[in-house]
Design a protein around this motif. Sequence first.
Motif, PDB file in Angstrom:
ATOM      1  N   GLU A 297       0.823  -1.202   0.000  1.00  0.00           N
ATOM      2  CA  GLU A 297       0.000   0.000   0.000  1.00  0.00           C
ATOM      3  C   GLU A 297       0.857   1.252   0.000  1.00  0.00           C
ATOM      4  N   VAL A 298       0.194   2.339  -0.401  1.00  0.00           N
ATOM      5  CA  VAL A 298       0.722   3.700  -0.269  1.00  0.00           C
ATOM      6  C   VAL A 298      -0.123   4.396   0.783  1.00  0.00           C
ATOM      7  N   VAL A 299       0.522   4.919   1.813  1.00  0.00           N
ATOM      8  CA  VAL A 299      -0.179   5.545   2.940  1.00  0.00           C
ATOM      9  C   VAL A 299       0.214   7.019   2.997  1.00  0.00           C
ATOM     10  N   ILE A 300      -0.800   7.868   3.053  1.00  0.00           N
ATOM     11  CA  ILE A 300      -0.600   9.303   3.261  1.00  0.00           C
ATOM     12  C   ILE A 300      -1.337   9.672   4.542  1.00  0.00           C
ATOM     13  N   ASP A 301      -0.600  10.019   5.568  1.00  0.00           N
ATOM     14  CA  ASP A 301      -1.216  10.285   6.870  1.00  0.00           C
ATOM     15  C   ASP A 301      -0.665  11.578   7.463  1.00  0.00           C
ATOM     16  N   GLY A 325      -9.170  13.356   8.102  1.00  0.00           N
ATOM     17  CA  GLY A 325      -9.012  12.300   9.091  1.00  0.00           C
ATOM     18  C   GLY A 325      -7.542  12.075   9.364  1.00  0.00           C
ATOM     19  N   ASP A 326      -7.222  10.866   9.818  1.00  0.00           N
ATOM     20  CA  ASP A 326      -5.820  10.545  10.069  1.00  0.00           C
ATOM     21  C   ASP A 326      -5.045  10.317   8.789  1.00  0.00           C
ATOM     22  N   GLY A 327      -5.711   9.972   7.695  1.00  0.00           N
ATOM     23  CA  GLY A 327      -4.991   9.777   6.449  1.00  0.00           C
ATOM     24  C   GLY A 327      -5.763   8.918   5.482  1.00  0.00           C
ATOM     25  N   LEU A 328      -5.050   8.393   4.484  1.00  0.00           N
ATOM     26  CA  LEU A 328      -5.647   7.623   3.397  1.00  0.00           C
ATOM     27  C   LEU A 328      -4.718   6.482   3.023  1.00  0.00           C
ATOM     28  N   ILE A 329      -5.314   5.310   2.776  1.00  0.00           N
ATOM     29  CA  ILE A 329      -4.582   4.130   2.325  1.00  0.00           C
ATOM     30  C   ILE A 329      -5.030   3.808   0.910  1.00  0.00           C
ATOM     31  N   VAL A 330      -4.087   3.676  -0.003  1.00  0.00           N
ATOM     32  CA  VAL A 330      -4.356   3.177  -1.355  1.00  0.00           C
ATOM     33  C   VAL A 330      -3.622   1.845  -1.460  1.00  0.00           C
ATOM     34  N   SER A 393       4.301   7.143   3.014  1.00  0.00           N
ATOM     35  CA  SER A 393       5.148   5.965   3.162  1.00  0.00           C
ATOM     36  C   SER A 393       4.706   4.912   2.158  1.00  0.00           C
ATOM     37  N   VAL A 394       5.667   4.137   1.666  1.00  0.00           N
ATOM     38  CA  VAL A 394       5.418   3.085   0.683  1.00  0.00           C
ATOM     39  C   VAL A 394       5.835   1.764   1.306  1.00  0.00           C
ATOM     40  N   ASP A 395       4.858   0.891   1.542  1.00  0.00           N
ATOM     41  CA  ASP A 395       5.111  -0.404   2.183  1.00  0.00           C
ATOM     42  C   ASP A 395       5.815  -0.250   3.528  1.00  0.00           C
ATOM     43  N   GLY A 396       5.460   0.805   4.266  1.00  0.00           N
ATOM     44  CA  GLY A 396       6.037   1.022   5.579  1.00  0.00           C
ATOM     45  C   GLY A 396       7.444   1.584   5.577  1.00  0.00           C
TER      46      GLY A 396
END
Length: 478
Positions: A297-301, A325-330, A393-396
């Motif tokens: 996943e790609v996470v933008i928080d 909110g706290d962010g978005l997960i794709v 972050s990309v894959d943590g």
Amino acid sequence: MNDNVNYHSPQRTVNYQRRSVSVGESSLQTCLDDGFEICGENQTTKYALNIEQLDENDYICAPLPRSNNQPTAKTCWRARSAFAPSPKSNFGPKGTLKKVQNNDQLIQRLHWISPPYNILIIRKPGPQTMPEFRELILKLLKRRLNVYIEISEHMHLPFATDIELKEHAERCHAFDHENDFFKIDLIICMGGDGTLLHVSNIFQKSCPPVLSFSMGSLGFLTPFDFKHHEKILNEVVSGNVAVLLRTRLKCSIVKGLKRQSLSAASLLSTSSDDTTNEETNKHTNKDDKISHLALNEVVIDRGPNSYLSNLDLYINDRFITKVQGDGLIVSTPTGSTAYAMAAGSSMVHPNVPAMVICPICPHSLSFRPIVVPAGIELKVKVSEETRLTAWLSVDGRNRHELHQQDCVHITTSVYPVPSICRFDQLGDWFESLADILHWNLRKSQGRLDGSHSPQHDVQLHEDQTKKSSSTETTSSST
């Protein structure tokens, strides 16, 4: 009642954060603004349309000959395809797919153009996997295969004192990420899901077939047991194995226009000669656009900030909604059983061409996760109204700070990760759901007559034997 009486009520002006133009109106208005002619089609005469490609995603149909002084074709922009891009069918220098009927993904088999010769082994750090790691290296070296390991592992192996390793030391090489990238035919992972994510991070383009042994803490993506590694290696080298193409996401970070101009101006003002100007220009071009491939996943928080994230979500350049909110997960279908599952999204089989959009703790009761086609392009933009920065972050890993007007473009990559299956594409996934995540684990309902089924009696007997064995071990230990 008088039908002519109009009852007026004050209108509420509320910003619901919806798109201002509907999907149908947007494409039509684009055609009208560009001055294209939209005319009726001639039903009597058949013509072959000439398609001209303007760029990677846009096509325009050339006008057809006129009939009865009327144009017979319409000229307009073609919308982006909702289907996922066709993945590359070559995995490393020697791996490919065996041809099957109708290109059925459920019966995809691995095929070697020539037998694999260069093997990369990546293991989970720590002393727990070192004995198996040494055993696997020796067996591959005795088969007269070239073995590549990471530089840190190569430095710690006792080539000087170990007689067996010293005998075959000339074919055990330290893996160079820049020069040995295109030499690897097969990758062997010894660890958990994080080890596979590390492999995906190393091979950011074409990835060779990956054989994963479960030696980590979870092992949802690692289906093989190391006890049977000799038999498994023989089957993999012969090519008689099923392979699952795990799609990845291409994430590109584009800085805002203001930041680009400010950074370029500051760097140019500090530079004194032409050589430094060229270096700074190269530096700014590298920073303006950064790309990564994500397997999960790609996470933008919001990162360490205490305020809500304020993000604008676009699909194919159309504004969809605002994320607060706290962010978005794709997420990819592979990552739908990871962070996205913990945030409340649905689990999607890896063969499904889709992307999962999942908010993280949204400040809205109606913002639910959605699944969208894999062929679309997502754009997540840091809103102008945001109070602080966002973090990506990309894959943590690969963490980046995003400022106002910075954009993140996310599409499906053409470079999947070919994972070798234990059974097949369906069997491995459902077995991992049942054994690893304990999906739908529940005590079975009893019959109306009070009797138990034979399966229930067998399960009860197994539970009693386990309890008795555990009590015996505890008593013996005391």
